[in-house]
Design an enzyme around this catalytic site. Structure first.
Site, PDB file in Angstrom:
ATOM      1  N   ILE A 128       0.805  -1.220   0.000  1.00  0.00           N
ATOM      2  CA  ILE A 128       0.000   0.000   0.000  1.00  0.00           C
ATOM      3  C   ILE A 128       0.837   1.267   0.000  1.00  0.00           C
ATOM      4  O   ILE A 128       0.287   2.369  -0.001  1.00  0.00           O
ATOM      5  CB  ILE A 128      -0.976   0.013   1.197  1.00  0.00           C
ATOM      6  CG1 ILE A 128      -0.235  -0.176   2.523  1.00  0.00           C
ATOM      7  CG2 ILE A 128      -2.042  -1.039   1.024  1.00  0.00           C
ATOM      8  CD1 ILE A 128      -1.147  -0.131   3.745  1.00  0.00           C
ATOM      9  N   GLY A 150       8.481   4.119  -0.045  1.00  0.00           N
ATOM     10  CA  GLY A 150       9.169   5.384   0.129  1.00  0.00           C
ATOM     11  C   GLY A 150      10.494   5.187   0.814  1.00  0.00           C
ATOM     12  O   GLY A 150      10.609   4.418   1.758  1.00  0.00           O
ATOM     13  N   MET A 204      13.661   3.790   2.042  1.00  0.00           N
ATOM     14  CA  MET A 204      14.177   2.429   2.136  1.00  0.00           C
ATOM     15  C   MET A 204      13.160   1.504   2.791  1.00  0.00           C
ATOM     16  O   MET A 204      13.532   0.532   3.445  1.00  0.00           O
ATOM     17  CB  MET A 204      15.483   2.432   2.930  1.00  0.00           C
ATOM     18  CG  MET A 204      16.615   3.172   2.238  1.00  0.00           C
ATOM     19  SD  MET A 204      18.088   3.257   3.278  1.00  0.00           S
ATOM     20  CE  MET A 204      18.472   1.516   3.462  1.00  0.00           C
ATOM     21  N   VAL A 242       5.254  -0.352   2.859  1.00  0.00           N
ATOM     22  CA  VAL A 242       4.203  -0.728   3.801  1.00  0.00           C
ATOM     23  C   VAL A 242       3.233  -1.672   3.110  1.00  0.00           C
ATOM     24  O   VAL A 242       2.811  -1.428   1.972  1.00  0.00           O
ATOM     25  CB  VAL A 242       3.460   0.514   4.338  1.00  0.00           C
ATOM     26  CG1 VAL A 242       2.259   0.105   5.183  1.00  0.00           C
ATOM     27  CG2 VAL A 242       4.394   1.370   5.169  1.00  0.00           C
ATOM     28  N   LYS A 279       5.535  -2.653   8.050  1.00  0.00           N
ATOM     29  CA  LYS A 279       6.545  -1.779   7.458  1.00  0.00           C
ATOM     30  C   LYS A 279       7.818  -2.588   7.299  1.00  0.00           C
ATOM     31  O   LYS A 279       8.444  -2.995   8.283  1.00  0.00           O
ATOM     32  CB  LYS A 279       6.791  -0.553   8.342  1.00  0.00           C
ATOM     33  CG  LYS A 279       7.779   0.434   7.733  1.00  0.00           C
ATOM     34  CD  LYS A 279       7.888   1.683   8.593  1.00  0.00           C
ATOM     35  CE  LYS A 279       8.835   2.698   7.967  1.00  0.00           C
ATOM     36  NZ  LYS A 279       8.919   3.939   8.784  1.00  0.00           N
ATOM     37  N   ASP A 337      10.056  14.192  13.009  1.00  0.00           N
ATOM     38  CA  ASP A 337       9.590  14.353  11.628  1.00  0.00           C
ATOM     39  C   ASP A 337       8.087  14.600  11.591  1.00  0.00           C
ATOM     40  O   ASP A 337       7.354  13.940  10.854  1.00  0.00           O
ATOM     41  CB  ASP A 337       9.963  13.122  10.793  1.00  0.00           C
ATOM     42  CG  ASP A 337       9.896  13.412   9.286  1.00  0.00           C
ATOM     43  OD1 ASP A 337       9.999  14.594   8.900  1.00  0.00           O
ATOM     44  OD2 ASP A 337       9.753  12.456   8.507  1.00  0.00           O
TER      45      ASP A 337
END
Length: 319
Positions: free
Chosen positions: A14, A17, A19, A22, A37, A138
């Site tokens: 789904i 991105g 490295m 998911v 993940k 982040d």
């Protein structure tokens, strides 16, 4: 379909991105849907690979300690065999229905009430992480999921202990440049105040539909907030003056002038009569809170968010 550790059946990818990728998966032991993940390790010497695996394991352990209604839960960690390569670490997470804040912002600024509710819940989630000594590093629209049950803060994959410096070359930082506090660009380690700064940027973008600084060219973006003060918020109909002032306080160049995550959550929630969970030191780490009256008091409420009615998507792509 492949099954990890004889337990997690990978149904469909789904998102991808950086490295990692998911997957929507199914836990065949507990019979429930989960998100997996899967991290791809670079081909390198054994010591480097082992260090990378331990870093992912430590990140999973840190995120698993964070039990809060506005944080996507981490259930498990494991290693998946990879043909002709080192075993790939994976993290099993709560599978959340919803759309990222980034998706909602493609249509422009949000109603100020929705913006305040979203950022109140984000602040409450981060305050819970800070109580455990963890900084997200982040915070950005792509890591905020809006669901019918409320906000979910995603991807503590680059979280750090309070005060930890970025493990990168000098002059580089971990995170998304426009949301990184200026002191981190000057080599200061991550602190709760750096997360609060990112929420200030998030709130500004939700209210104004743009960043707090003029960006004339892409190379200018990472340094705009080091050399320029934020622009005043545009006029927003009905926006309380104290919410606008709070947003700009979060963007102060002086970390000591920024509010705490708890204070931000309480003030934003009070502005829209929202209900959030904020952490209180002690055995009850996520005591519900309704409104602030005096420092040191306890609070009562529950988490709630009237999510926008747009069509929901699935779990976000990493990265």
């Amino acid at each position: 379909m492949p099954v990890l550790d004889g337990r997690y059946r990978l149904d469909r990818r789904i998102g991808t991105g950086g490295m990692s990728e998911v997957w929507c998966a199914h836990d065949e032991v507990l019979d429930r849907p989960v998100a997996i993940k899967l991290i791809t390790l670079p081909y390198a010497d054994r010591a480097t690979v082992a260090a990378a695996v331990e870093q992912v394991r430590a990140e999973a352990r840190a995120a698993a300690r964070l039990a809060h209604p506005n944080i996507a839960s981490v259930h498990d960690f494991g290693l998946a065999p990879v043909p002709d390569g080192p075993a790939a670490p994976y993290i099993v997470m709560e599978l959340v229905d919803g759309q990222t804040l980034a998706g909602h912002l493609r249509g422009g600024a949000l109603d100020w009430r929705i913006a305040a509710r979203v950022c109140a819940e984000v602040s409450a989630a981060l305050a819970a992480a800070h109580l455990h000594g963890i900084v997200h590093r982040d915070v950005k629209p792509a890591n905020i999921l809006l669901t019918p049950a409320g906000v979910k803060v995603l991807d503590f994959g680059i979280a750090a202990a309070i005060g930890q410096r970025d493990p990168v070359a000098e002059g580089e930082v971990v995170g998304t440049p426009a949301f990184v506090a200026p002191e981190r660009l000057n080599g200061v380690g991550a602190t709760p105040a750096t997360d609060v700064y990112a929420v200030g940027v998030l709130l500004y973008v939700c209210l104004a539909g743009r960043l707090p600084w003029p960006v004339h060219a892409e190379p200018d973006r990472p340094l705009s907030h080091v050399y320029r003060p934020p622009e005043p918020l545009p006029t927003v109909a009905g926006l309380p003056a104290d919410v606008a002032a709070l947003c700009l306080r979060c963007l102060s160049a002086d970390p000591a002038a920024r509010p705490t995550g708890v204070a931000m959550a309480l003030l934003l929630a009070a502005a829209v009569e929202a209900q959030v969970y904020v952490p209180v030191p002690g055995p009850d780490l996520s005591l519900p809170v309704r409104r602030h009256t005096e420092t040191g008091q306890r609070w009562r409420a529950r988490t709630a968010l009237d999510a926008p009615t747009e069509a929901a998507g699935r779990h976000r792509a990493p990265g």
